[in-house]
Motif scaffolding. Structure first.
Motif, PDB file in Angstrom:
ATOM      1  N   ASN B  96     -63.587  -9.810   3.292  1.00  0.00           N
ATOM      2  CA  ASN B  96     -63.112  -8.495   3.686  1.00  0.00           C
ATOM      3  C   ASN B  96     -61.991  -8.124   2.718  1.00  0.00           C
ATOM      4  O   ASN B  96     -60.925  -8.736   2.723  1.00  0.00           O
ATOM      5  CB  ASN B  96     -62.594  -8.543   5.125  1.00  0.00           C
ATOM      6  CG  ASN B  96     -62.100  -7.192   5.588  1.00  0.00           C
ATOM      7  OD1 ASN B  96     -61.535  -6.416   4.807  1.00  0.00           O
ATOM      8  ND2 ASN B  96     -62.309  -6.880   6.856  1.00  0.00           N
ATOM      9  N   MET B  98     -59.973  -5.739   2.581  1.00  0.00           N
ATOM     10  CA  MET B  98     -58.744  -5.194   3.147  1.00  0.00           C
ATOM     11  C   MET B  98     -57.852  -6.313   3.685  1.00  0.00           C
ATOM     12  O   MET B  98     -56.660  -6.336   3.467  1.00  0.00           O
ATOM     13  CB  MET B  98     -59.049  -4.206   4.273  1.00  0.00           C
ATOM     14  CG  MET B  98     -59.926  -3.049   3.859  1.00  0.00           C
ATOM     15  SD  MET B  98     -59.252  -2.107   2.475  1.00  0.00           S
ATOM     16  CE  MET B  98     -57.878  -1.281   3.258  1.00  0.00           C
ATOM     17  N   THR B  99     -58.462  -7.244   4.426  1.00  0.00           N
ATOM     18  CA  THR B  99     -57.657  -8.289   5.059  1.00  0.00           C
ATOM     19  C   THR B  99     -57.664  -9.578   4.252  1.00  0.00           C
ATOM     20  O   THR B  99     -56.924 -10.509   4.570  1.00  0.00           O
ATOM     21  CB  THR B  99     -58.215  -8.607   6.455  1.00  0.00           C
ATOM     22  OG1 THR B  99     -59.566  -9.056   6.290  1.00  0.00           O
ATOM     23  CG2 THR B  99     -58.229  -7.379   7.353  1.00  0.00           C
ATOM     24  N   GLU B 100     -58.485  -9.644   3.213  1.00  0.00           N
ATOM     25  CA  GLU B 100     -58.667 -10.845   2.397  1.00  0.00           C
ATOM     26  C   GLU B 100     -59.176 -12.024   3.207  1.00  0.00           C
ATOM     27  O   GLU B 100     -59.004 -13.172   2.813  1.00  0.00           O
ATOM     28  CB  GLU B 100     -57.366 -11.215   1.669  1.00  0.00           C
ATOM     29  CG  GLU B 100     -56.829 -10.051   0.861  1.00  0.00           C
ATOM     30  CD  GLU B 100     -56.137 -10.483  -0.415  1.00  0.00           C
ATOM     31  OE1 GLU B 100     -56.400 -11.587  -0.883  1.00  0.00           O
ATOM     32  OE2 GLU B 100     -55.346  -9.690  -0.933  1.00  0.00           O
ATOM     33  N   ARG B 313     -53.027   3.179  -5.361  1.00  0.00           N
ATOM     34  CA  ARG B 313     -53.292   1.865  -4.766  1.00  0.00           C
ATOM     35  C   ARG B 313     -52.131   0.912  -4.972  1.00  0.00           C
ATOM     36  O   ARG B 313     -52.195  -0.232  -4.563  1.00  0.00           O
ATOM     37  CB  ARG B 313     -54.545   1.245  -5.404  1.00  0.00           C
ATOM     38  CG  ARG B 313     -55.767   2.102  -5.283  1.00  0.00           C
ATOM     39  CD  ARG B 313     -56.905   1.548  -6.099  1.00  0.00           C
ATOM     40  NE  ARG B 313     -57.490   0.366  -5.476  1.00  0.00           N
ATOM     41  CZ  ARG B 313     -58.455  -0.345  -6.034  1.00  0.00           C
ATOM     42  NH1 ARG B 313     -58.910  -0.023  -7.220  1.00  0.00           N
ATOM     43  NH2 ARG B 313     -58.954  -1.392  -5.424  1.00  0.00           N
ATOM     44  N   GLU B 575     -62.554   2.662   2.420  1.00  0.00           N
ATOM     45  CA  GLU B 575     -61.393   1.795   2.598  1.00  0.00           C
ATOM     46  C   GLU B 575     -61.007   1.254   1.239  1.00  0.00           C
ATOM     47  O   GLU B 575     -61.785   0.533   0.613  1.00  0.00           O
ATOM     48  CB  GLU B 575     -61.727   0.640   3.541  1.00  0.00           C
ATOM     49  CG  GLU B 575     -61.838   1.077   4.987  1.00  0.00           C
ATOM     50  CD  GLU B 575     -62.007  -0.122   5.902  1.00  0.00           C
ATOM     51  OE1 GLU B 575     -61.021  -0.531   6.532  1.00  0.00           O
ATOM     52  OE2 GLU B 575     -63.117  -0.647   5.952  1.00  0.00           O
ATOM     53  N   PRO B 577     -59.001  -1.118  -0.936  1.00  0.00           N
ATOM     54  CA  PRO B 577     -58.156  -2.315  -0.898  1.00  0.00           C
ATOM     55  C   PRO B 577     -57.125  -2.288  -2.023  1.00  0.00           C
ATOM     56  O   PRO B 577     -57.209  -1.480  -2.943  1.00  0.00           O
ATOM     57  CB  PRO B 577     -59.157  -3.454  -1.100  1.00  0.00           C
ATOM     58  CG  PRO B 577     -60.288  -2.841  -1.845  1.00  0.00           C
ATOM     59  CD  PRO B 577     -60.325  -1.386  -1.510  1.00  0.00           C
ATOM     60  N   LYS B 578     -56.157  -3.195  -1.914  1.00  0.00           N
ATOM     61  CA  LYS B 578     -55.112  -3.263  -2.940  1.00  0.00           C
ATOM     62  C   LYS B 578     -55.692  -3.663  -4.292  1.00  0.00           C
ATOM     63  O   LYS B 578     -55.218  -3.228  -5.327  1.00  0.00           O
ATOM     64  CB  LYS B 578     -54.070  -4.311  -2.523  1.00  0.00           C
ATOM     65  CG  LYS B 578     -53.131  -3.811  -1.474  1.00  0.00           C
ATOM     66  CD  LYS B 578     -51.711  -4.062  -1.945  1.00  0.00           C
ATOM     67  CE  LYS B 578     -50.729  -3.228  -1.143  1.00  0.00           C
ATOM     68  NZ  LYS B 578     -49.642  -2.715  -1.923  1.00  0.00           N
ATOM     69  N   ASN B 585     -67.476  -1.957   0.787  1.00  0.00           N
ATOM     70  CA  ASN B 585     -68.171  -1.687   2.048  1.00  0.00           C
ATOM     71  C   ASN B 585     -69.044  -0.439   1.924  1.00  0.00           C
ATOM     72  O   ASN B 585     -69.148   0.367   2.853  1.00  0.00           O
ATOM     73  CB  ASN B 585     -67.184  -1.535   3.208  1.00  0.00           C
ATOM     74  CG  ASN B 585     -66.277  -0.330   3.011  1.00  0.00           C
ATOM     75  OD1 ASN B 585     -66.054   0.101   1.886  1.00  0.00           O
ATOM     76  ND2 ASN B 585     -65.774   0.229   4.088  1.00  0.00           N
TER      77      ASN B 585
END
Lengths: 322, 592
Positions: B96, B98-100, B313, B575, B577-578, B585
Motif C-alpha cells: 500500500n 500510502m501506508t507503506e 508531493r 491517492e 503517495p509521498k 491503485n
C-alpha cells in the motif's frame, strides 16, 4: 553493361568492410559501453555485470569482437539487439515500413511540386513568379530540416489541426478501417512536408536550369521557326529532354529511403527506423547500430549504381562498356 | 529571406489544412464498441475498502522513456519495461503506497516460521490467468526455477540469494508454497513477495527448448502475454503506444461485486522527451504527469482550462550529493589515483565538514529550483517516511564555521583570500559531473561560487554519462564527483553503497577491509539490519548508519527537488503517495 554492374558490385565489398571497421572502432573508442546504465544502478550486483560482459563479449579486445561480428554478418546474421533481445533484422523490419512510407510520400511530394514549379519558373523566366520561387527555394534550402520539424511541431500544437507527432492517434485501434487509413494520412502530412520541402526546392532549381538549357538549344529555335505551337514545344520537346537528368536523381533518392529521415523522425516523434537507430546509438546497442550502418551504406552504394544505370538508360550517348 | 519563410509556409499550411479539414471528417467514424466479459469472481476475491464506483473511462498517460524494450521479466533492465511487466504480472504480496504496509496480493495470507527463515504463503483460491488457466503454486515454483536457472542469467538471481545460496521454494499443495532462506533475510516480504510470478503454462515450452530469454519480446502477440494484474495488453505498437484492457479474471472487486478495474482502457503513449510529455499533459492530452519544480508555475496556469490540478508531493526521493575521491590506491602504472597532498585534505573529516558548511543549500534551492526543494543532511530524503532519520548532524550555511574548521585543520589564507594547506599547496580541485542533467549543472555552478568565497578553487568538468561512470567506477582518476541517485525503499537497496566492499561505495569502492573505524561500524550495522526481521531494530541500525554518514560526510548531501504531480480532476480515488508512482491503485480509479 553486365560486366560494369558486376565490377561495381564487387567494389562494394572493400567499401563495406572499410565502413564497418571504421564504425566499429568509433563505437568502441567512444566512452562507455552498453553496460554503463546497469553500472549506475545501485542494486545491480557486480557479478551480474561481469557475467553480462562475458556474455556480450565486451571483455575481449576490439579486434576479436570485430572479427566475430564480421564472421556472423558475412553469414547473414546481423546478431541480436542487446536491449530488446530480439534479432536485429526483426527489430529493423518492425520499424522499416513507417520510414519507408514517410520517405516515399515525401519523395512524391517533392517531385509533385518541384517539377511544375520548375517548369513554370523557366517558362516565365524573370517574372515575379520566378523570383518568388527562387527566393522561397533558397529559404527552404537554407533552413535546416530539424528546425523546420520544430516549426511544424509548434504549428501543430498551436493550430490544433494536426497531430504533434507520432504515426497514429491514440484511439487508432478502435477506428473503422477507413478511419484508420485516414488516421495514418493525417499523421503523415506534416512530416512529409518537412522532409520533402528541402528536396523539392533543390529539384525545382535543377528543373528550372535544365528547362532553360533546353529552351535555348538550336532545335527548339528550329521548332519555333517552323511555327510549332508554344505548348507543344514546351511540353513535348523541352520538358521531355529537360527531365532526363532528374531521373538519375531517383537513384540517389533510393539511398535515402531508409536513412534519410533520422532528424525529422526524432524531432517529430515518428516511430520509424531513424528513431530506433538514434536510440540504439545513444544506448550503445552495438549490433543494431552496425546493422543500420551496413544497410544504410549498401543502399547508398546501390543507389549510386542505379543512378548511373538510369543515366545510361535515358541518355543513349552514355556507354559504360569499352 | 527568412522573414518571408513563415508567410509562405503559413499560406501553404493553411491551404493544406483547409483541404484536409474536409477530407478528415470520415476519420470521426463511429468507434467499435468496447466489449467486456465478466466471468464469475474467484472464491478468495480481494474486496476493496473503497465505496463502489462505476465502469467506464480511458486513462491516458505519456511515458517519456520511449516504451518498454521487452516484456520478459528476466530480461528487463529499465524502469519502463519493469513497469509494464509488473502491471501484468502480480506478486504474492503488494504494497500500500500510502501506508507503506505490505498487503495481500496473489497470496491471501502468509506466516513466518519461528526460525525467521521459513515463509509459508497461502494463495488465493480460484484465481485465474487472463487466458482462463488456473493460477497455482506450480507457477510460483516455476518462477524461481527460471530465475535460478544457469541458462538464463538475470539480475534477480543474485537479489534472491544470500552469499550465493538461493532460496528454497517448495510446493506444499496447489495453494500453498513455502520459501526457506539460507539465512535471515530482512527485506524478504518486500523484495521476494513483491516479485512478479510467471505463468508456467505459457512459458514452460520456452524453458524446455532453452529460449526463455527470447520469449515475450516486443514482437510477441499481446494475447500470449498472460496476466494476473488488473490489465492485460490489448495492443502494443513499438515507439507509439501500449494499450491495456481490463483483465477479465482480475482477482479484486468492490463491495457491490463489480470486478475491478473500472477503467475501459489504460493507454500509455510513448514519446522520447520529457518536454513533449509535459506539453501533452499541459494541453489536456494526458491524465497525469510528473512536473519538475521549474515547470510548476506555467503548468499551473492551465489548471482551469484543462481541468487538472498540480499536486505538491513534498520532497522527492532523488538524493543529490557530492563526494571526494578518498581512494588511496595506485593505478597500474604506479601513479596514485589522487595526488597524495590532496588525498590528505579529502580524508580529513574537518575539510569535508567545512565544505558542507560552506554550501548555501537554501541558495541552490532558491536559484535553481525556484524555492521548490528541500536541503538534505543524510542518505534518505524525507519522502521515505518509513526509513528517514530526521535527527542528523546538520550543516546550515555558515562560511564562518567553515573557516573555523579549516583553520583547525591547518589551512590558511593569503592576502588575496586564497586557501593553502599547511604544506603550502593551493586548495583547488576539479568537480566532475555528467552533462545530461541541467539541474545538477546549475548546482555545480553554485557550489563553485560558494567554494570561491572560502578561497577554494573548483574547476567544473562536465562529462558525458559513459565517461563519468567509467571514471568513478573503473579508472578512479578524479578528485570530486557530483551525482543524483533515486533512493527510497528498503535500506537493502543501499548495500552496494554503504558496505566498504561495495561497488558503489563511491569515495573508496571495493575495499578489501574497511579503511576507517567508522566504515567498519557501518559495515557491521548494515549486516545487522539485514539479519533481523524486527522492524524497530532494523530502524535503529539504519538510523545509526545515517547518523554516521552525516557526521563523517563521505557524501556531502545537497538538496532534493520537491516533487509535483499533475492529475486530471475527473478521476475519483486518486491517492498520491509521498514516493513512487501515483497509479499504484489505478484499478480503483473511476470517472467522477
Amino acid at each position: 553493361m553486365k560486366t560494369y554492374i558486376l565490377r561495381r558490385l564487387l567494389l562494394m565489398i572493400p567499401m563495406l568492410l572499410g565502413v564497418s571497421l571504421l564504425v566499429f572502432v568509433l563505437v568502441y573508442i567512444s566512452p562507455g559501453n552498453y553496460l554503463d546504465v546497469l553500472k549506475a544502478q545501485r542494486d545491480i550486483p557486480a557479478e551480474f555485470i561481469a557475467k553480462k560482459e562475458r556474455e556480450l563479449g565486451l571483455d575481449r579486445p576490439w579486434y576479436m569482437q570485430y572479427v566475430s561480428w564480421l564472421g556472423r554478418t558475412v553469414r547473414g546474421d546481423f546478431g541480436e539487439s542487446w536491449s530488446y533481445r530480439i534479432p536485429v533484422i526483426e527489430l529493423l523490419a518492425q520499424r522499416a515500413p513507417a520510414t519507408l512510407a514517410l520517405s516515399l510520400t515525401s519523395l512524391v511530394f517533392a517531385w509533385a511540386i518541384a517539377v511544375p514549379l520548375g517548369v513554370f519558373a523557366a517558362v516565365y523566366r524573370n517574372s515575379i513568379f520566378d523570383k518568388l520561387s527562387a527566393l522561397s527555394a533558397y529559404a527552404a534550402l537554407s533552413i535546416p530540416e530539424f528546425f523546420l520539424a520544430l516549426l511544424a511541431v509548434i504549428f501543430a500544437s498551436q493550430w490544433g489541426g494536426f497531430p504533434t507527432g507520432g504515426l497514429s492517434a491514440i484511439d487508432h485501434d478502435y477506428l473503422s478501417p477507413v478511419g484508420q487509413l485516414w488516421d495514418y494520412v493525417h499523421h503523415l502530412i506534416l512530416p512529409t512536408i518537412v522532409l520533402g520541402i528541402g528536396g523539392a526546392a533543390g529539384l525545382m532549381r535543377v528543373m528550372r536550369t535544365n528547362m532553360l538549357d533546353v529552351i535555348q538549344s538550336d532545335y527548339v529555335m528550329t521548332a519555333r521557326a517552323k511555327g510549332v505551337p508554344g505548348n507543344v514545344i514546351m511540353f513535348r520537346h523541352v520538358l521531355r529532354n529537360a527531365i532526363n537528368p532528374l531521373v538519375t536523381s531517383l537513384g540517389f533518392a533510393f539511398s535515402g529511403l531508409l536513412s534519410g529521415a533520422v532528424l525529422v523522425e526524432n524531432v517529430m516523434n515518428y516511430p520509424g527506423l531513424g528513431q530506433l537507430i538514434f536510440q540504439a546509438f545513444m544506448r550503445k546497442d552495438r549490433d543494431v547500430v552496425m546493422a543500420a550502418v551496413i544497410i544504410g551504406s549498401s543502399m547508398l552504394i546501390i543507389g549510386n549504381l542505379i543512378a548511373d544505370i538510369l543515366l545510361a538508360w535515358v541518355d543513349p550517348r552514355i556507354r559504360y562498356d569499352k | 529571406m527568412l522573414s518571408l519563410r513563415p508567410t509562405v509556409l503559413n499560406s501553404l499550411f493553411r491551404g493544406v489544412a483547409i483541404t484536409l479539414a474536409a477530407l478528415l471528417i470520415p476519420a470521426c467514424a463511429p468507434r467499435q464498441k468496447l466489449k467486456r466479459e465478466f466471468p464469475p469472481l474467484p472464491k478468495d476475491v480481494d474486496i476493496t475498502t473503497k465505496p463502489p464506483g462505476r465502469y467506464g473511462g480511458i486513462y491516458i498517460s505519456v511515458d517519456p522513456g520511449g516504451g518498454p524494450n521487452t516484456f520478459n521479466y528476466l530480461v528487463a533492465e529499465d524502469a519502463t519495461s519493469m513497469g509494464a511487466i509488473s502491471t501484468v504480472l502480480e506478486g504474492l504480496v503488494r504494497r500500500n503506497a500510502m501506508t507503506e504496509e505490505i498487503i495481500p496480493g496473489l497470496a491471501k495470507s502468509w506466516e513466518i516460521g519461528p526460525d525467521n527463515k521459513t515463509y509459508t504463503f497461502h494463495l488465493r483460491e480460484g484465481v485465474k490467468w487472463s487466458d482462463g488457466a488456473p493460477f497455482s503454486a506450480d507457477d510460483v515454483v516455476f518462477t524461481y526455477a527460471c530465475i535460478y536457472d544457469e541458462r538464463f542469467p538475470n539480475r534477480h538471481a543474485s537479489d534472491y540469494s544470500i552469499d550465493g545460496k538461493p532460496f528454497k521454494v517448495e510446493k506444499i499443495d496447489d495453494l500453498t508454497v513455502r520459501f526457506i532462506t539460507p539465512d535471515i533475510y530482512a527485506p524478504f516480504l518486500e523484495m521476494v513477495g513483491g516479485g512478479s510470478i510467471l505463468p508456467k503454462h505459457a512459458l514452460q515450452k520456452f524453458v524446455d527448448n532453452g529460449t526463455l530469454m527470447k520469449a515475450w519480446n516486443i514482437g510477441t502477440h499481446p494475447r500470449e502475454i498472460v496476466s494476473t494484474g488488473m490489465f492485460r495488453i490489448a495492443s502494443f505498437k513499438p515507439g507509439e503506444r501500449l494499450v491495456y484492457e481490463p483483465n477479465p479474471h482480475y482477482w479484486r472487486a468492490d463491495s457491490a461485486g463489480q470486478r475491478l478495474p473500472y477503467l475501459d482502457l489504460s493507454i500509455t503513449k510513448f514519446v522520447r522527451d520529457q518536454n513533449a510529455s509535459l506539453a501533452a499533459f499541459a494541453t489536456g492530452q494526458s491524465d497525469s504527469e510528473n512536473v519538475s519544480p521549474a515547470d510548476v508555475e506555467w503548468v499551473r496556469r492551465g489548471e482551469k482550462a484543462h481541468n487538472y490540478t498540480v499536486h505538491e508531493r513534498g520532497p522527492s526521493t532523488v538524493c543529490n550529493f557530492l563526494w571526494f575521491n578518498q581512494n588511496p590506491e595506485k593505478d597500474k602504472s604506479g601513479k596514485p589515483f589522487v595526488e597524495p597532498y590532496k588525498l590528505k585534505w579529502f580524508q580529513d573529516v574537518r575539510f569535508r565538514q567545512a565544505v558542507s558548511y560552506g554550501i548555501n543549500r537554501e541558495g541552490i534551492i532558491k536559484g535553481v529550483l525556484f524555492g521548490r526543494g528541500t536541503p538534505l543532511w543524510g542518505p534518505e530524503t524525507p519522502a521515505n517516511t518509513k526509513w528517514f532519520n530526521p535527527d542528523l548532524q546538520k550543516y546550515p550555511y555558515s562560511p564562518e564555521q567553515a573557516r573555523e574548521l579549516l583553520k583547525q585543520a591547518g589551512f590558511r589564507w593569503n592576502e588575496a583570500g586564497e586557501l593553502f594547506d599547511s604544506a603550502g599547496n593551493r586548495v583547488s580541485f576539479s568537480l566532475n559531473t555528467n552533462q545530461e542533467n541541467p539541474i545538477r549543472q546549475h548546482m555545480a555552478t553554485v557550489f563553485k561560487e560558494n567554494m570561491k568565497d572560502l578561497g577554494i578553487e573548483v574547476k567544473l568538468q562536465l562529462l558525458d554519462f559513459g565517461t563519468f561512470v567509467k571514471k568513478i567506477g573503473e579508472s578512479y582518476d578524479y578528485e570530486c564527483g557530483m551525482l543524483g541517485l533515486t533512493g527510497g525503499g528498503d535500506p537493502v537497496g543501499g548495500m552496494s553503497v554503504y558496505l566498504s566492499s561495495g561497488r558503489m561505495h563511491e569515495w573508496y569502492p571495493n575495499q578489501k577491509k574497511p579503511a576507517t573505524a567508522w566504515e567498519a561500524r557501518i559495515d557491521e550495522l548494515m549486516m545487522k539490519q539485514l539479519k533481523t526481521l524486527n522492524l524497530a531494530e532494523r530502524k535503529k541500525y539504519w538510523f545509526e548508519v545515517q547518523r554516521i554518514m552525516s557526521e563523517q560526510l563521505p557524501f556531502i548531501y545537497l538538496i532534493t527537488p520537491n516533487s509535483y504531480e499533475g492529475v486530471k480532476d475527473r478521476w475519483e480515488n486518486v491517492e498520491i503517495p509521498k514516493a513512487g508512482g501515483i497509479t499504484w491503485n489505478l484499478d480503483e480509479y473511476y470517472l467522477k
